[in-house]
Design a protein around this motif. Structure first.
Motif, PDB file in Angstrom:
ATOM      1  N   VAL A  45       0.943  -1.485  -0.541  1.00  0.00           N
ATOM      2  CA  VAL A  45       0.064  -0.063   0.068  1.00  0.00           C
ATOM      3  C   VAL A  45       0.785   1.059   0.139  1.00  0.00           C
ATOM      4  O   VAL A  45       1.375   1.271   1.172  1.00  0.00           O
ATOM      5  CB  VAL A  45      -1.293  -0.358   1.112  1.00  0.00           C
ATOM      6  N   LEU A  46       1.122   2.038  -0.881  1.00  0.00           N
ATOM      7  CA  LEU A  46       1.818   3.488  -1.675  1.00  0.00           C
ATOM      8  C   LEU A  46       0.989   4.633  -1.000  1.00  0.00           C
ATOM      9  O   LEU A  46      -0.798   4.738  -1.772  1.00  0.00           O
ATOM     10  CB  LEU A  46       2.489   3.106  -2.638  1.00  0.00           C
ATOM     11  N   CYS A  47       0.739   5.208  -0.246  1.00  0.00           N
ATOM     12  CA  CYS A  47       0.659   6.732  -0.122  1.00  0.00           C
ATOM     13  C   CYS A  47       2.036   7.589  -0.518  1.00  0.00           C
ATOM     14  O   CYS A  47       2.346   7.804  -0.432  1.00  0.00           O
ATOM     15  CB  CYS A  47       0.069   6.692   1.723  1.00  0.00           C
ATOM     16  N   VAL A 128      -3.792   7.531   8.594  1.00  0.00           N
ATOM     17  CA  VAL A 128      -3.112   7.191   7.765  1.00  0.00           C
ATOM     18  C   VAL A 128      -1.736   5.920   8.045  1.00  0.00           C
ATOM     19  O   VAL A 128      -1.683   5.161   7.335  1.00  0.00           O
ATOM     20  CB  VAL A 128      -3.081   7.949   6.877  1.00  0.00           C
ATOM     21  N   VAL A 129      -0.782   6.199   8.887  1.00  0.00           N
ATOM     22  CA  VAL A 129       0.076   5.940   8.899  1.00  0.00           C
ATOM     23  C   VAL A 129      -0.102   3.986   8.982  1.00  0.00           C
ATOM     24  O   VAL A 129       0.248   3.445   8.455  1.00  0.00           O
ATOM     25  CB  VAL A 129       1.244   6.320  10.119  1.00  0.00           C
ATOM     26  N   PRO A 130      -0.713   3.822  10.120  1.00  0.00           N
ATOM     27  CA  PRO A 130      -1.363   2.042  10.182  1.00  0.00           C
ATOM     28  C   PRO A 130      -1.339   1.659   8.982  1.00  0.00           C
ATOM     29  O   PRO A 130      -1.635   0.808   8.447  1.00  0.00           O
ATOM     30  CB  PRO A 130      -2.449   2.342  11.480  1.00  0.00           C
ATOM     31  N   ALA A 131      -2.238   2.249   8.129  1.00  0.00           N
ATOM     32  CA  ALA A 131      -3.083   2.064   6.693  1.00  0.00           C
ATOM     33  C   ALA A 131      -2.510   1.661   5.589  1.00  0.00           C
ATOM     34  O   ALA A 131      -3.247   1.006   4.567  1.00  0.00           O
ATOM     35  CB  ALA A 131      -4.695   2.377   6.652  1.00  0.00           C
ATOM     36  N   VAL A 132      -0.671   1.985   5.899  1.00  0.00           N
ATOM     37  CA  VAL A 132      -0.149   2.098   4.363  1.00  0.00           C
ATOM     38  C   VAL A 132       1.286   1.525   4.588  1.00  0.00           C
ATOM     39  O   VAL A 132       2.111   1.074   5.924  1.00  0.00           O
ATOM     40  CB  VAL A 132       0.500   3.524   3.657  1.00  0.00           C
TER      41      VAL A 132
END
Length: 317
Positions: A45-47, A128-132
């Protein structure tokens, strides 16, 4: 299925949504706008974010365009695009938020009980940080300056982030960034790679949008998310950055361009009064590269006017 906050996206689909942060004084919900492309195949997963500073436009447009061209049917993994992280700063057409006048890129990890910018930073860290798995942070030199194309690789995290930094494709790798509180910091501290890509500024340019898009495309290839081999340079030049500030206020005139090499003592800029008298000369403190140059002509004592890059060495992939 991929989920980030309340937004859930099925494999092979795309969606958009907003991670709420607060409500404006005129009743509009404020938050983090998301564009998510969830690939039909598994992968990282790239943000990719932009608009941390509201007057940096090229990265915002680059994210919208590059996500629009991604085919979720062939994508391996998920791309989370945040075209404008700091919408109040965008509304103000300014570097800092029009709500609390804070520089978002100096206050991470933020404060969930603080002012809007503090809450925005804290929401990014929480949601956001935990999801990417990795973050690419797109910037320009802002409305008042222009920066040479480069990637910032945070000192102390080279083992974690060098590969993604080199895939950004720029010859200059700025090692360090001594200031804290950037988007990179909480991501790196979570054990995930994060870089900042800088390019252009002073005004919006299609060429800079394309450079940012090319960086993201190459990073996607390097992570195995899209087809093709990532293109790497034979060598990269590593630099450190030194900020020069004015002692005098007046009219600023640059005598060097971003990316230009300089020798110690070279004249980089002058500050004059309204009669044309020279009040100050800005000279290169050492041999190196001019990284950033002020573009707004009005200058006050203590303003940033030039960033010098001292060459540290090179990287050979």
């Amino acid at each position: 299925m991929y989920s980030i906050d309340s937004l859930t996206v099925a494999p092979g689909e795309r969606a958009q949504g907003l991670i709420p942060v607060g409500t404006s004084s005129y009743g509009v919900e404020l938050g983090i706008p998301l564009i998510v492309v969830n690939g039909a195949q598994d992968g990282p997963v790239l943000c990719v974010d932009a608009g941390v500073h509201g007057d940096e436009y090229d990265g915002q447009e680059a994210i919208r365009r590059v996500l629009a061209e991604i085919d979720p049917a062939t994508l391996r993994g998920t791309v989370v695009g945040i075209p404008c992280l700091n919408t109040p700063a965008f509304e103000a057409a300014a570097r800092a938020s029009g709500i609390d006048h804070l520089n978002l890129n100096r206050i991470f990890p933020g404060d969930a009980d603080g002012s809007y910018s503090q809450r925005l930073a804290a929401t990014f860290v929480e949601k956001v940080v935990p999801a990417v798995d990795a973050v690419v942070d797109l910037h320009t030199g802002g409305a008042y300056g222009e920066i040479a194309p480069l990637v910032i690789l945070q000192g102390g995290y080279e083992d974690l982030a060098t590969d993604i930094a080199l895939a950004a494709g720029h010859e200059l790798v700025w090692k360090g960034g001594k200031w804290g509180g950037t988007v990179r910091h909480p991501v790196l501290e979570a054990g995930k790679p994060a870089i900042t890509i800088e390019c252009g500024g002073a005004t919006y340019r299609e060429a800079n949008v394309e450079q940012h898009m090319n960086s993201v495309r190459n990073i996607l290839r390097s992570l195995g998310m899209t087809d093709g081999e990532a293109e790497l340079r034979d060598t990269y030049t590593t630099v450190s950055g030194t900020f020069a500030r004015s002692a005098s206020g007046g009219f600023f005139v640059a005598h060097a361009e971003p990316g230009e090499t300089c020798k110690e003592g070279d004249l980089i800029a002058t500050i004059t009064d309204h009669y044309g008298n020279t009040l100050e000369e800005v000279s290169a403190p050492q041999e190196g590269i001019v990284l950033w140059v002020r573009r707004i002509r009005t200058v006050r004592p203590g303003d940033e006017v030039v960033i010098f890059g001292e060459v540290l060495g090179e990287i050979r992939p």
